[in-house]
Design an enzyme around this catalytic site. Structure first.
Site, PDB file in Angstrom:
ATOM      1  N   GLN A   9      -3.158 -12.086   7.674  1.00 33.86           N
ATOM      2  CA  GLN A   9      -3.371 -11.775   6.244  1.00 33.86           C
ATOM      3  C   GLN A   9      -2.685 -12.825   5.362  1.00 33.86           C
ATOM      4  O   GLN A   9      -3.241 -13.273   4.360  1.00 33.86           O
ATOM      5  CB  GLN A   9      -2.810 -10.390   5.938  1.00 33.86           C
ATOM      6  CG  GLN A   9      -2.733 -10.071   4.454  1.00 33.86           C
ATOM      7  CD  GLN A   9      -2.268  -8.644   4.214  1.00 33.86           C
ATOM      8  OE1 GLN A   9      -3.053  -7.732   4.287  1.00 33.86           O
ATOM      9  NE2 GLN A   9      -0.995  -8.460   3.927  1.00 33.86           N
ATOM     10  N   MET A  23       0.840  -1.197   0.000  1.00 33.15           N
ATOM     11  CA  MET A  23       0.000   0.000   0.000  1.00 33.15           C
ATOM     12  C   MET A  23       0.881   1.255   0.000  1.00 33.15           C
ATOM     13  O   MET A  23       0.412   2.349   0.310  1.00 33.15           O
ATOM     14  CB  MET A  23      -0.942  -0.007   1.209  1.00 33.15           C
ATOM     15  CG  MET A  23      -1.902  -1.197   1.158  1.00 33.15           C
ATOM     16  SD  MET A  23      -3.437  -0.924   2.040  1.00 33.15           S
ATOM     17  CE  MET A  23      -2.828  -0.699   3.684  1.00 33.15           C
ATOM     18  N   LYS A  46       4.576  -9.886   9.304  1.00 33.27           N
ATOM     19  CA  LYS A  46       4.065  -8.774  10.129  1.00 33.27           C
ATOM     20  C   LYS A  46       2.532  -8.843  10.139  1.00 33.27           C
ATOM     21  O   LYS A  46       1.899  -8.630  11.160  1.00 33.27           O
ATOM     22  CB  LYS A  46       4.558  -7.461   9.524  1.00 33.27           C
ATOM     23  CG  LYS A  46       3.756  -6.244   9.855  1.00 33.27           C
ATOM     24  CD  LYS A  46       4.292  -5.578  11.063  1.00 33.27           C
ATOM     25  CE  LYS A  46       3.562  -4.338  11.502  1.00 33.27           C
ATOM     26  NZ  LYS A  46       2.486  -3.858  10.703  1.00 33.27           N
ATOM     27  N   HIS A  60       9.211  -3.516   3.440  1.00 33.47           N
ATOM     28  CA  HIS A  60       8.833  -3.758   2.040  1.00 33.47           C
ATOM     29  C   HIS A  60      10.075  -4.105   1.206  1.00 33.47           C
ATOM     30  O   HIS A  60      10.032  -4.999   0.365  1.00 33.47           O
ATOM     31  CB  HIS A  60       8.186  -2.508   1.435  1.00 33.47           C
ATOM     32  CG  HIS A  60       6.934  -2.058   2.106  1.00 33.47           C
ATOM     33  ND1 HIS A  60       6.860  -0.890   2.828  1.00 33.47           N
ATOM     34  CD2 HIS A  60       5.699  -2.612   2.174  1.00 33.47           C
ATOM     35  CE1 HIS A  60       5.625  -0.735   3.292  1.00 33.47           C
ATOM     36  NE2 HIS A  60       4.898  -1.771   2.924  1.00 33.47           N
ATOM     37  N   GLN A  79     -10.530  -2.324   2.049  1.00 31.44           N
ATOM     38  CA  GLN A  79     -10.044  -3.083   3.205  1.00 31.44           C
ATOM     39  C   GLN A  79      -9.946  -2.217   4.465  1.00 31.44           C
ATOM     40  O   GLN A  79      -9.526  -2.690   5.512  1.00 31.44           O
ATOM     41  CB  GLN A  79      -8.716  -3.767   2.910  1.00 31.44           C
ATOM     42  CG  GLN A  79      -7.507  -2.857   2.844  1.00 31.44           C
ATOM     43  CD  GLN A  79      -6.270  -3.630   2.434  1.00 31.44           C
ATOM     44  OE1 GLN A  79      -6.184  -4.128   1.320  1.00 31.44           O
ATOM     45  NE2 GLN A  79      -5.306  -3.750   3.332  1.00 31.44           N
TER      46      GLN A  79
HETATM   47  P1  AMP Z   1       1.489  -2.880   3.448  1.00 27.17           P
HETATM   48  O1  AMP Z   1       2.061  -1.860   2.515  1.00 27.17           O
HETATM   49  O2  AMP Z   1       1.529  -2.467   4.877  1.00 27.17           O
HETATM   50  O3  AMP Z   1       0.154  -3.405   2.990  1.00 27.17           O
HETATM   51  O4  AMP Z   1       2.489  -4.115   3.390  1.00 27.17           O
HETATM   52  C1  AMP Z   1       2.814  -4.739   2.166  1.00 27.17           C
HETATM   53  C2  AMP Z   1       3.533  -6.018   2.469  1.00 27.17           C
HETATM   54  O5  AMP Z   1       4.707  -5.737   3.231  1.00 27.17           O
HETATM   55  C3  AMP Z   1       2.690  -6.993   3.304  1.00 27.17           C
HETATM   56  O6  AMP Z   1       2.931  -8.317   2.850  1.00 27.17           O
HETATM   57  C4  AMP Z   1       3.238  -6.792   4.699  1.00 27.17           C
HETATM   58  O7  AMP Z   1       3.077  -7.905   5.539  1.00 27.17           O
HETATM   59  C5  AMP Z   1       4.703  -6.529   4.403  1.00 27.17           C
HETATM   60  N1  AMP Z   1       5.324  -5.808   5.512  1.00 27.17           N
HETATM   61  C6  AMP Z   1       4.909  -4.644   6.071  1.00 27.17           C
HETATM   62  N2  AMP Z   1       5.697  -4.309   7.105  1.00 27.17           N
HETATM   63  C7  AMP Z   1       6.627  -5.299   7.221  1.00 27.17           C
HETATM   64  C8  AMP Z   1       7.712  -5.546   8.097  1.00 27.17           C
HETATM   65  N3  AMP Z   1       8.022  -4.725   9.100  1.00 27.17           N
HETATM   66  N4  AMP Z   1       8.459  -6.662   7.907  1.00 27.17           N
HETATM   67  C9  AMP Z   1       8.152  -7.527   6.911  1.00 27.17           C
HETATM   68  N5  AMP Z   1       7.142  -7.352   6.041  1.00 27.17           N
HETATM   69  C10 AMP Z   1       6.385  -6.255   6.192  1.00 27.17           C
END
Ligand code: AMP
Length: 268
Positions: free
Chosen positions: A153, A30, A149, A37, A61
């Site tokens: 999900q 996102m 994290k 990321h 969501q």
């Molecule tokens: P988001 O942009 O928050 O929707 O996250 C995109 C992807 O990055 C998702 O698969 C999250 O689980 C992963 N993600 C977000 N933060 C972390 C983190 N601190 N460590 C590992 N993966 C992460």
């Protein structure tokens, strides 16, 4: 790096790569990217030839419209970070673009929608399942990478892939943390200095529980006394549905001010 804004251009980029016999790795996000990321992109690069990231703040969501509005965004910086890590392409669709993609049926999430994030954020995983289905069908990657994290999900995505028999390998990746131990999150950007320090109590609680120093109830009491609003602090088997993996995790969701944070940890 290719910057792709519509599905037609994405399809031709992917067709070209597949025609050359290249494998595709996909990292949906996102945006408001951070090292968490980047770790997913690097891992995708080590496992596949062409890596596509997506940036899409999916309105469906967000069970709280204010949370959607306040979600941090910085597309220009995200693009620079993706270029730096040598991501092959980034897909940045509009809501209208994604609305064009069909979703066959609302997925029954069963137990996954009845605990933790499912219980506390009604409709959240329906939105997640729909957008992940749409992204996986338009990108058609060999592998898609998701962070632990958002552990629940990850389980929803695995369930989705099994249910719709999608031909993609889902790869779970470890949580990346700041030096303080705080799990990296785009939402951390909204924390004040004082709130950021308070947020470290979440990782303290997970560790203290892991070391057997506190019970879950005691943890909730200690955090609430510090004005952290705990939504849940629970232990579950990693197989959130069948409960038979033999590996236990502790999960937490809490609000600091109006910023909702989640984290989890494997129990030793
Ligand atoms: P988001 O942009 O928050 O929707 O996250 C995109 C992807 O990055 C998702 O698969 C999250 O689980 C992963 N993600 C977000 N933060 C972390 C983190 N601190 N460590 C590992 N993966 C992460």
């Amino acid at each position: 790096m290719e910057i792709i804004k519509n599905i037609a251009d994405l399809r031709s980029f992917i067709e070209k790569a597949k025609a050359e016999g290249l494998t595709i790795g996909f990292v949906p996000t996102m945006g408001y990217l951070h090292e968490g990321h980047m770790s997913l992109i690097r891992r995708a690069k080590s496992q596949t030839d062409v890596v596509i990231a997506s940036i899409f703040v999916n309105p469906s969501q967000f069970n709280d419209p204010k949370d959607f509005q306040k979600y941090p965004r910085n597309e220009a910086k995200d693009i620079l970070m993706l270029e730096e890590v040598k991501c092959s392409a980034v897909f940045i669709p509009t809501v209208e673009e994604m609305n064009q993609v069909a979703y066959p049926e609302k997925l029954d999430l069963g137990q996954l929608d009845k605990i933790m994030e499912g219980l506390n954020r009604p409709g959240h995983f329906d939105g997640v399942a729909e957008i992940v289905y749409k992204l996986l069908t338009v990108v058609s990657p060999d592998k898609a990478l998701f962070g632990e994290k958002d552990f629940q999900q990850l389980k929803v995505v695995e369930h989705l892939v099994n249910h719709f028999k999608l031909n993609v390998e889902i790869v779970g990746c470890p949580i990346i943390r700041e030096k303080s131990g705080l799990a990296m999150s785009s939402r951390n950007a909204r924390l004040s200095k004082a709130q950021r320090i308070l947020a470290q109590e979440l990782i303290w609680a997970l560790k203290a529980y892991n070391y057997g120093k506190i019970t879950l109830e005691e943890g909730i009491g200690i955090l609430e006394a510090k004005e952290i609003e705990v939504e849940y602090f629970e232990e579950h088997d990693e197989d959130l549905v069948l409960g038979n993996s033999g590996v236990q995790r502790v999960f937490i969701a809490a609000k600091i001010g109006n910023i909702r944070l989640i984290d989890n940890m494997v129990l030793d």
